[in-house]
Write a protein that holds these residues in place. Sequence first.
Motif, mmCIF file in Angstrom:
data_model
loop_
_atom_site.group_PDB
_atom_site.id
_atom_site.type_symbol
_atom_site.label_atom_id
_atom_site.label_comp_id
_atom_site.label_asym_id
_atom_site.label_seq_id
_atom_site.Cartn_x
_atom_site.Cartn_y
_atom_site.Cartn_z
ATOM 1 N N SER A 60 -32.676 -10.236 -2.050
ATOM 2 C CA SER A 60 -33.447 -11.339 -2.640
ATOM 3 C C SER A 60 -32.561 -12.504 -3.063
ATOM 4 C CB SER A 60 -34.243 -10.830 -3.846
ATOM 5 O OG SER A 60 -33.364 -10.283 -4.825
ATOM 6 N N ASP A 61 -31.427 -12.203 -3.702
ATOM 7 C CA ASP A 61 -30.551 -13.259 -4.210
ATOM 8 C C ASP A 61 -29.499 -13.710 -3.208
ATOM 9 O OD1 ASP A 61 -31.963 -12.902 -6.533
ATOM 10 O OD2 ASP A 61 -30.465 -11.590 -7.453
ATOM 11 N N GLY A 62 -29.240 -12.906 -2.186
ATOM 12 C CA GLY A 62 -28.212 -13.251 -1.220
ATOM 13 C C GLY A 62 -26.862 -12.652 -1.597
ATOM 14 N N VAL A 63 -25.888 -12.819 -0.723
ATOM 15 C CA VAL A 63 -24.536 -12.288 -0.931
ATOM 16 C C VAL A 63 -23.527 -13.390 -0.608
ATOM 17 C CG1 VAL A 63 -25.177 -9.896 -0.443
ATOM 18 C CG2 VAL A 63 -24.509 -11.388 1.438
ATOM 19 N N HIS A 64 -22.334 -13.231 -1.128
ATOM 20 C CA HIS A 64 -21.249 -14.144 -0.789
ATOM 21 C C HIS A 64 -19.942 -13.366 -0.739
ATOM 22 C CE1 HIS A 64 -19.660 -14.297 -4.925
ATOM 23 N NE2 HIS A 64 -20.930 -14.348 -5.312
ATOM 24 N N HIS A 65 -18.962 -13.941 -0.089
ATOM 25 C CA HIS A 65 -17.677 -13.272 0.098
ATOM 26 C C HIS A 65 -16.983 -13.063 -1.254
ATOM 27 C CE1 HIS A 65 -14.177 -11.898 2.236
ATOM 28 N NE2 HIS A 65 -13.411 -12.852 1.729
ATOM 29 N N ASN A 66 -16.329 -11.914 -1.407
ATOM 30 C CA ASN A 66 -15.633 -11.531 -2.637
ATOM 31 C C ASN A 66 -16.576 -11.339 -3.815
ATOM 32 O OD1 ASN A 66 -13.066 -11.311 -1.603
ATOM 33 N ND2 ASN A 66 -12.473 -13.393 -2.140
ATOM 34 N N GLN A 67 -17.838 -11.050 -3.538
ATOM 35 C CA GLN A 67 -18.780 -10.739 -4.610
ATOM 36 C C GLN A 67 -18.493 -9.339 -5.142
ATOM 37 O OE1 GLN A 67 -22.902 -11.261 -3.562
ATOM 38 N NE2 GLN A 67 -23.625 -9.930 -5.201
ATOM 39 N N LEU A 68 -18.250 -9.244 -6.443
ATOM 40 C CA LEU A 68 -17.876 -7.980 -7.064
ATOM 41 C C LEU A 68 -19.100 -7.082 -7.216
ATOM 42 C CD1 LEU A 68 -15.666 -6.275 -8.411
ATOM 43 C CD2 LEU A 68 -16.215 -7.421 -10.567
ATOM 44 N N CYS A 69 -18.973 -5.828 -6.829
ATOM 45 C CA CYS A 69 -20.053 -4.839 -6.923
ATOM 46 C C CYS A 69 -19.690 -3.838 -8.017
ATOM 47 C CB CYS A 69 -20.269 -4.135 -5.597
ATOM 48 S SG CYS A 69 -20.633 -5.247 -4.217
ATOM 49 N N LEU A 70 -19.961 -4.195 -9.260
ATOM 50 C CA LEU A 70 -19.628 -3.341 -10.392
ATOM 51 C C LEU A 70 -20.753 -2.358 -10.665
ATOM 52 C CD1 LEU A 70 -17.873 -5.533 -13.101
ATOM 53 C CD2 LEU A 70 -16.933 -3.612 -11.830
ATOM 54 N N ARG A 71 -20.371 -1.119 -11.011
ATOM 55 C CA ARG A 71 -21.315 -0.076 -11.365
ATOM 56 C C ARG A 71 -20.772 0.704 -12.548
ATOM 57 N NH1 ARG A 71 -22.085 1.999 -5.109
ATOM 58 N NH2 ARG A 71 -22.865 0.012 -4.285
ATOM 59 N N SER A 72 -21.602 1.581 -13.064
ATOM 60 C CA SER A 72 -21.178 2.387 -14.210
ATOM 61 C C SER A 72 -20.051 3.332 -13.799
ATOM 62 C CB SER A 72 -22.361 3.195 -14.738
ATOM 63 O OG SER A 72 -22.895 4.028 -13.727
ATOM 64 N N GLY A 73 -19.002 3.388 -14.610
ATOM 65 C CA GLY A 73 -17.873 4.255 -14.332
ATOM 66 C C GLY A 73 -16.832 3.653 -13.416
ATOM 67 N N ASP A 74 -16.771 2.321 -13.311
ATOM 68 C CA ASP A 74 -15.812 1.659 -12.422
ATOM 69 C C ASP A 74 -14.544 1.229 -13.142
ATOM 70 O OD1 ASP A 74 -17.448 1.972 -10.283
ATOM 71 O OD2 ASP A 74 -18.298 -0.035 -10.372
ATOM 72 N N ASP A 75 -14.373 1.600 -14.398
ATOM 73 C CA ASP A 75 -13.185 1.160 -15.135
ATOM 74 C C ASP A 75 -11.915 1.725 -14.525
ATOM 75 O OD1 ASP A 75 -14.901 -0.133 -16.811
ATOM 76 O OD2 ASP A 75 -14.979 1.486 -18.282
ATOM 77 N N VAL A 76 -11.972 2.978 -14.095
ATOM 78 C CA VAL A 76 -10.785 3.602 -13.516
ATOM 79 C C VAL A 76 -10.448 2.990 -12.171
ATOM 80 C CG1 VAL A 76 -9.775 5.800 -12.781
ATOM 81 C CG2 VAL A 76 -11.304 5.727 -14.757
ATOM 82 N N LEU A 77 -11.465 2.659 -11.394
ATOM 83 C CA LEU A 77 -11.222 2.105 -10.062
ATOM 84 C C LEU A 77 -10.649 0.696 -10.121
ATOM 85 C CD1 LEU A 77 -14.469 3.332 -8.286
ATOM 86 C CD2 LEU A 77 -12.198 4.331 -8.126
ATOM 87 N N LEU A 78 -10.927 -0.016 -11.218
ATOM 88 C CA LEU A 78 -10.486 -1.411 -11.308
ATOM 89 C C LEU A 78 -9.143 -1.567 -12.015
ATOM 90 C CD1 LEU A 78 -13.828 -3.235 -12.176
ATOM 91 C CD2 LEU A 78 -12.576 -3.309 -10.033
ATOM 92 N N GLU A 79 -8.519 -0.456 -12.419
ATOM 93 C CA GLU A 79 -7.244 -0.572 -13.111
ATOM 94 C C GLU A 79 -6.160 -1.177 -12.219
ATOM 95 O OE1 GLU A 79 -6.210 3.203 -14.631
ATOM 96 O OE2 GLU A 79 -7.645 3.150 -16.289
#
Length: 535
Positions: A184-203
């Motif tokens: 509905s909103d569209g996508v763009h390059h380098n759009q961050l896909c954050l979800r619950s429990g992503d703190d460890v993956l983003l370190e």
Amino acid sequence: MKSQHSSNDEDEHQLSSLGYCWWRSAAKFDECVRLKSDIPNIASLSPRIRVLRELERLALIAHEGLNEVRYKLQMYRSGDFWVPTGGIKKEEMDIPPVITILLVGFSGSGKSSLVNLMYSVLGRSGLIPFAQTSSGSASKYTTMYMEEHNVMRSLQGGFCVYDSRGFSYGKIGDALEELSSWMSDGVHHNQLCLRSGDDVLLEDDAETAGLRPSSKFVQRTVNFSMVVVNIAEVYKALKASDSKPLEATRELFHSPALRYCNENPILILTHGDLLTTEQRIDIRIRLCERLGISETNGVYDIVCLTEYGFLAEESDPVTAYAVTEAVYRALLISDRGHFPKKNLQDWAVFLFSWSMYLMGALFAFLADLCSKLGRRVLVFSPWHNLFVMIMDLRTEGPESEDMDNTHPSKCNEIKRRCTDCQTTRTPCWRGGPAGPRTLCNACGIRQRKKRRALLGLDKGGPECCREKMAKGGNSSKLGVSLNLDLMGFKRDGMFQEDWKRKLGEEEQAAILLMALSCGSLCAWYKKDEGKHFYP
């Protein structure tokens, strides 16, 4: 007849030159070959035979068709496959400058590997991996950002492919919600896909996250989608009596957000090389049966590249052609689903309808607010109750006039209800504090007697009032006493000093003002005429 046999021999020679074809070792392949020269009824064929015939079709046209379809994709511009319909010109259609194809699927399904295969086949990039995969040493890697890929590697390319982050089988609800926002909103390059429990993956990526200028990239509207499924993972789960991957795939495939131009998304089956021939065909048939789609229409079994860019099989033109045909089919469906542009009249109607909607909502809010304020005044205002009682006495006639003379059958049709005892059956209806004809006969008589008793009309009658007026009684005191009686402040021996202490200055001033305004109020009953009158 000779030409037909010669053509069949040429086809067999061409197929044999393609190298190893995994489906030719299937159990019913010989039956499929015998039906090759005939034109049988497709509906009477078994699902396995139809799958084998589809794979043979791809192998038959892969050698020459690959270059032809690849050339069409290289020359493609957005809207080239649009067909004029409805008498509308192409200039009047809302065609985006670039068609966007979105790859969706669960984690480890092979979306990034499919992107690398598209680069290798369509862009002829050789063995260069453009998208990082989760295979080999990077098995824990997951795509955290939306990545736009120009697989044709051309500035004039009319389409692009977006690689998205994989979903989880156990959180299909969150996956569908995130997918709906993309569509509905569209996508763009380098759009961050954050979800619950992503703190460890983003370190590890915390330092470079702020360096990505994601807001400067163009927002793309998704025109079509491909669902990528790891059939090896689904097959192993079903063998272990775990149907969660299959059911999650079904919910994702049939998501309303993925339907475009009344067409299902294209289904890409990956990692089939990890299964045997029989397992590979069986899981394809079972998956398509669970999804409720055809085994041959819009379904492609593709072996993706490894992390180094090599094909799982050294030479597989069938897979290369399947990828090319899948992209070509996606562009055909995308160009078929464009809508006309909105003109000035459409925008005017749109704005007018929304303005009417907002006005209606505003008036509904004001009506509800006024009704609540009215009920609050009716319940909590003693002055309103006093006014209603006095007006009832002014308009109250003899007992015969207070009765509702309506026929009983008509009373039943109106379906009135007594506000005191809640009855719906009475010989006549009487007036009450809530208005005329709101009390039954018994309740109306009780209310009438109670009002007359409060006003002192039943004690002494009109002669008592005349005597007080003749003696020069103070009308203002009479009005104060009358108001105090109505308000209940003289019950149980409560005197004027008591209600002064109980009420504030504003309430005392209001009672005195009402007493002065009704100082000459004295109602009595005129027996000879049968009506109330006031001096």
